[in-house]
Motif scaffolding. Structure first.
Motif, short mmCIF file in Angstrom:
data_model
loop_
_atom_site.label_atom_id
_atom_site.label_comp_id
_atom_site.label_asym_id
_atom_site.label_seq_id
_atom_site.Cartn_x
_atom_site.Cartn_y
_atom_site.Cartn_z
N ARG A 19 0.97 3.70 -3.15
CA ARG A 19 0.61 5.34 -3.08
C ARG A 19 1.61 6.10 -3.48
O ARG A 19 1.53 7.35 -4.12
N LEU A 62 -8.07 -3.68 1.99
CA LEU A 62 -6.66 -3.49 1.22
C LEU A 62 -6.85 -2.76 -0.14
O LEU A 62 -6.49 -1.73 -0.54
N MET A 74 -6.97 1.17 -1.67
CA MET A 74 -5.89 1.56 -2.62
C MET A 74 -6.87 2.07 -3.84
O MET A 74 -6.34 3.03 -4.57
N GLU A 114 0.82 -1.15 0.09
CA GLU A 114 -0.19 -0.13 -0.05
C GLU A 114 0.77 1.22 -0.04
O GLU A 114 0.60 2.22 -0.70
#
Length: 487
Positions: free
Chosen positions: A201, A259, A263, A197
């Motif tokens: 990002r 998750l 995202m 993650e």
């Protein structure tokens, strides 16, 4: 770094390889037209035997490849003509079923993995046991054609022919672009969900709307993520084999979906992924549009063909932050793929085609064309160390895959439950997971509702007396250890 490209073989080269295989088959099987079981084609002035082969034209280029191979087979067996019928992967089983129902069944068809049981349960697969020889068995790794574990047998008899190495279709790979990660300050691929993650990002923020952190590969990406943290049967069928109970709402399973939902909500997933077809993920990755994804094994050669110089790394799929709790499953030695119709009027000639599809030269041609590790390991195993991509793929498979309990092979009741479950795709978590991602909705209540439906489904089967919870319960199994059915 130099890379060996496996899909660079020309169509002419493929045809030459196929001619060698077919010629060998024809010479090895010379028999009179009156005795097709001796292996020869009925070319001594008799009528031509026409066979129908129903297949899926994948990966890209498969249409031309199979036509070239069947042309080669026909050249060596002039008394046999192969008519190829192609169906998209998502339509193949229904199309083949319709052919049977209309009295126009194919002689040979592709029914992969659980799709074979769908055909077998309807009585549409013919046993191949009468044709199998010691030479045929010797083509595959020792012990891999044992009826109890091959995956190709039912009730002790061979019913299907494999195409790929047993681990090839099932392995979970994580592919990343080294240069894109390095540009955002990361010198290694993520090993945990939290790192995944974080990196996704950061790459997205640095990409300025042109480069994204990740693509989800539709719902299969969630399957690959989640089965690093829960027994494989939960993302597969919604059932926890440790207890025999529905468990889609397992906390780790929910976290895998959450998750991906986070995202997607924060823009770390590439725009428009939800409308992609099956080829778009590796095409966009090769173009540098995003940095990471959970890839299928056959994508590797396609990526390398599209971008030979891409700085691609191939590693295990990241695990939960709390650590690995499960492995990618090895359910059987091979996935079923090619089968003979129970309604063929030409079983001897159909076997010649199946024998050809399981020949060394055919496997070699397939490997050299598509980069797929075939069921006959001898055609590729010497290249493992010479090819960086292949070496990384093989290393991931060897370090992240373990034998697991397979209820289908363990008992008739287990097969009854899972075959019935395969007929109920609406009970899978994937549609609900995608809905949560796209609509940014909490997955937990959807998972709980699925478990209720699964509970009803199991109770209905148990009520028939054909199966019980014991058929899907393996309480002594440790998902972090290889399963030994003998203990």
């Amino acid at each position: 770094m130099s890379h060996v490209r496996h899909a660079q073989m020309s169509r002419r080269s493929v045809l030459t390889a196929g001619l060698g295989a077919a010629a060998g088959l024809g010479l090895a099987a010379c028999g009179s037209s009156e005795d097709p079981s001796g292996g020869g084609s009925s070319s001594g002035g008799g009528a031509t035997v026409e066979l129908t082969l129903a297949l899926i034209p994948d990966p890209p280029g498969a249409s031309e490849f199979y036509r070239a191979q069947m042309d080669a087979f026909e050249a060596a067996n002039p008394g046999i003509r192969i008519n190829i019928i192609e169906n998209p992967g998502d339509q193949q089983l229904s199309a083949v079923e319709l052919m049977f129902q209309q009295g126009n069944a194919p002689d040979i068809y592709r029914a992969q993995a659980a799709g074979f049981d769908r055909m077998y349960s309807r009585g549409w697969a013919r046993s191949l046991e009468e044709f199998v020889t010691d030479d045929f068995r010797s083509r595959f790794p020792e012990g891999s054609l044992e009826p109890a574990s091959s995956g190709l047998h039912r009730n002790g008899e061979l019913y299907s022919i494999p195409l790929v190495w047993g681990k090839w279709s099932a392995m979970d790979l994580f592919v990343y672009n080294r240069s894109l990660l390095a540009a955002s300050g990361f010198d290694a691929a993520p090993t945990t969900w939290g790192e995944l993650e974080e990196i996704a990002r950061a790459v997205t923020a640095d990409g300025g709307g042109q480069v994204f952190g990740m693509a989800p590969e539709q719902a299969s990406g969630i399957v690959r993520l989640s089965r690093q943290g829960v027994p494989y049967s939960i993302p597969g069928d919604g059932i926890n084999l440790l207890t025999g109970e529905p468990d889609t709402a397992n906390a780790t399973m929910v976290e895998a979906v959450e998750l991906m939902r986070r995202m997607n909500a924060d823009g770390s997933l590439i725009t428009g992924w939800e409308s992609w077809d099956s080829a778009r993920s590796y095409t966009e990755f090769a173009a540098g549009s995003f940095a990471m994804y959970t890839a299928q094994s056959w994508h590797i050669a396609e990526i390398r063909n599209l971008n030979p110089d891409i700085e691609m790394g191939i590693v295990p799929v990241p695990v939960p932050d709390s650590g690995r709790a499960s492995f990618t499953p090895i359910l059987q030695q091979f996935d079923p793929l090619w089968s003979m119709s129970s309604e063929t009027e030409h079983p001897e000639e159909a076997w010649l085609v199946l024998d050809f599809l399981a020949s060394e030269d055919f496997y070699r041609a397939y490997y050299e064309e598509f980069g797929t590790l075939t069921a006959m390991q001898s055609v590729w195993e010497d290249e493992i160390q010479a090819n960086p991509d292949l070496s990384e793929v093989f290393g991931v498979a060897e370090s992240t895959m373990q034998v697991v309990p397979n209820p289908k092979l363990a008992s008739e009741g287990g097969a009854t439950i899972l075959n019935a479950r395969a007929e109920r795709p609406e009970l899978r978590f994937t549609d609900s997971a995608l809905e949560s991602m796209i609509k940014n909705e909490d997955f937990a209540p959807k998972a709980a509702a699925l478990d209720e439906q699964l509970r009803t489904f199991l109770d209905e089967i148990f009520a028939t007396g054909d199966a019980s919870v014991e058929d899907i319960s393996f309480p002594d199994w440790d998902p972090l250890q290889p399963y030994d059915a003998a203990n």
